[in-house]
Design a protein around this motif. Sequence first.
Motif, mmCIF file in Angstrom:
data_model
loop_
_atom_site.group_PDB
_atom_site.id
_atom_site.type_symbol
_atom_site.label_atom_id
_atom_site.label_comp_id
_atom_site.label_asym_id
_atom_site.label_seq_id
_atom_site.Cartn_x
_atom_site.Cartn_y
_atom_site.Cartn_z
ATOM 1 N N THR A 40 0.832 -1.214 0.000
ATOM 2 C CA THR A 40 0.000 0.000 0.000
ATOM 3 C C THR A 40 0.861 1.257 0.000
ATOM 4 O O THR A 40 0.507 2.260 -0.625
ATOM 5 C CB THR A 40 -0.942 0.008 1.214
ATOM 6 O OG1 THR A 40 -0.164 -0.026 2.420
ATOM 7 C CG2 THR A 40 -1.901 -1.162 1.180
ATOM 8 N N PHE A 43 2.064 1.601 -3.498
ATOM 9 C CA PHE A 43 0.973 2.063 -4.356
ATOM 10 C C PHE A 43 0.718 3.551 -4.156
ATOM 11 O O PHE A 43 0.502 4.288 -5.135
ATOM 12 C CB PHE A 43 -0.299 1.270 -4.043
ATOM 13 C CG PHE A 43 -1.503 1.755 -4.786
ATOM 14 C CD1 PHE A 43 -1.738 1.375 -6.096
ATOM 15 C CD2 PHE A 43 -2.407 2.621 -4.183
ATOM 16 C CE1 PHE A 43 -2.841 1.829 -6.788
ATOM 17 C CE2 PHE A 43 -3.518 3.087 -4.861
ATOM 18 C CZ PHE A 43 -3.741 2.693 -6.168
ATOM 19 N N SER A 44 0.741 3.998 -2.909
ATOM 20 C CA SER A 44 0.477 5.416 -2.644
ATOM 21 C C SER A 44 1.541 6.301 -3.266
ATOM 22 O O SER A 44 1.247 7.382 -3.777
ATOM 23 C CB SER A 44 0.376 5.661 -1.142
ATOM 24 O OG SER A 44 1.611 5.403 -0.505
ATOM 25 N N TYR A 47 0.755 6.400 -6.904
ATOM 26 C CA TYR A 47 -0.451 7.210 -7.144
ATOM 27 C C TYR A 47 -0.117 8.692 -7.087
ATOM 28 O O TYR A 47 -0.600 9.474 -7.927
ATOM 29 C CB TYR A 47 -1.515 6.864 -6.109
ATOM 30 C CG TYR A 47 -2.853 7.493 -6.385
ATOM 31 C CD1 TYR A 47 -3.835 6.816 -7.085
ATOM 32 C CD2 TYR A 47 -3.134 8.792 -5.959
ATOM 33 C CE1 TYR A 47 -5.062 7.391 -7.349
ATOM 34 C CE2 TYR A 47 -4.358 9.389 -6.229
ATOM 35 C CZ TYR A 47 -5.321 8.689 -6.918
ATOM 36 O OH TYR A 47 -6.516 9.274 -7.187
ATOM 37 N N VAL A 48 0.674 9.099 -6.113
ATOM 38 C CA VAL A 48 1.038 10.517 -5.985
ATOM 39 C C VAL A 48 1.793 10.989 -7.206
ATOM 40 O O VAL A 48 1.650 12.135 -7.654
ATOM 41 C CB VAL A 48 1.866 10.727 -4.701
ATOM 42 C CG1 VAL A 48 2.515 12.103 -4.693
ATOM 43 C CG2 VAL A 48 0.996 10.555 -3.475
ATOM 44 N N ALA A 50 1.530 9.555 -10.325
ATOM 45 C CA ALA A 50 0.737 9.430 -11.553
ATOM 46 C C ALA A 50 -0.477 10.346 -11.595
ATOM 47 O O ALA A 50 -0.856 10.829 -12.672
ATOM 48 C CB ALA A 50 0.287 7.977 -11.724
ATOM 49 N N TYR A 51 -1.104 10.623 -10.447
ATOM 50 C CA TYR A 51 -2.368 11.354 -10.429
ATOM 51 C C TYR A 51 -2.263 12.625 -9.584
ATOM 52 O O TYR A 51 -1.344 12.771 -8.771
ATOM 53 C CB TYR A 51 -3.472 10.461 -9.848
ATOM 54 C CG TYR A 51 -3.817 9.284 -10.720
ATOM 55 C CD1 TYR A 51 -4.684 9.416 -11.796
ATOM 56 C CD2 TYR A 51 -3.264 8.028 -10.461
ATOM 57 C CE1 TYR A 51 -5.009 8.334 -12.590
ATOM 58 C CE2 TYR A 51 -3.575 6.940 -11.261
ATOM 59 C CZ TYR A 51 -4.451 7.101 -12.321
ATOM 60 O OH TYR A 51 -4.764 6.022 -13.105
ATOM 61 N N ALA A 53 -2.516 14.899 -6.578
ATOM 62 C CA ALA A 53 -2.505 14.459 -5.183
ATOM 63 C C ALA A 53 -2.291 15.597 -4.205
ATOM 64 O O ALA A 53 -3.042 15.744 -3.242
ATOM 65 C CB ALA A 53 -1.416 13.394 -4.981
ATOM 66 N N GLY A 63 0.214 15.317 -11.950
ATOM 67 C CA GLY A 63 0.503 13.898 -12.139
ATOM 68 C C GLY A 63 1.001 13.629 -13.546
ATOM 69 O O GLY A 63 0.637 14.329 -14.498
#
Length: 303
Positions: A40, A43-44, A47-48, A50-51, A53, A63
Amino acid sequence: MANKRIDQPTGTPTVGHEWDGIEELDTPLPRWWLWTFYLTIAFSVGYVIAYPAWPMIDRATEGVLGWSSRGELAEEMSAADQARATVREQLARIPIERLPEDGPLMQQAVAGGAAAFRVNCVQCHGSGAAGSQELGYPNLNDDDWLWGGDLKAIEYTLAHGIRQAGDDETRSSVMPPFAGAFDTDQLNALTDHVLAFSGKAESNPVGAQIYADNCAACHGIRGEGDRAQGAPTLNDAIWLRGSSREAIKQQILNPRMGMMPKWEGRLDPVTQKMLAAYVHSLGGGEDFVEVAEDPEVAVDEQP
């Protein structure tokens, strides 16, 4: 001070805390749980990157993928606008007489007309299109039409209105006032004759003669009305201003005639066509008597 030791039965160290003789064991977490936790975190981090945040003053970090909820909404709205534009283009091209032949397009027109009705027409005709006898707004759910209830006739009424000043093509009819023309007995006899058309009273020779002399030229011998001149039908028990004796007497003596604004110039032709489709769909819409067989032939039905 913490008193840490090894718990003999389990071989697990304690955390050094004791409550009423109960000690807490420092049992290690399961490996599967730890690896899930590490995943996790990974993943976080991804995510930060790629998208969006991190919030900033007026926006968030973009991102590397360039995605945003606002951008997705804009794309969906653009697709919806394009779909509506396509439907409007189809509606603009098809003659209104042929609209019922295209079921899906007719459904789209009715849906669009319902929205336009809620914005422009409910103020007079009501949210359920039931109108108002007290105010003289027609009920659009029944099958009583003063100038015709097919799609083209309804569209014409929408475009030019009723008794619209300044429009030479507006629907227009006038009933003369008969105040002072009849005495009380004659007025009662005429009222009885009018009510007799729909079985609500007994006719009499006096009323029949007065009607024949003064009313039949417009409303017809049997009260069937005349759409060509906008004379209401009197034999269908559907009344714009009420069916009581007093309401009928008032309409004979001092006729009340309403006005509907024209929508040509206020609403675009496609919206008028959709409104006509919606009103036609309410339950009383009429079919065309004849339509040209060749779809390429322009249909010019008289309203």
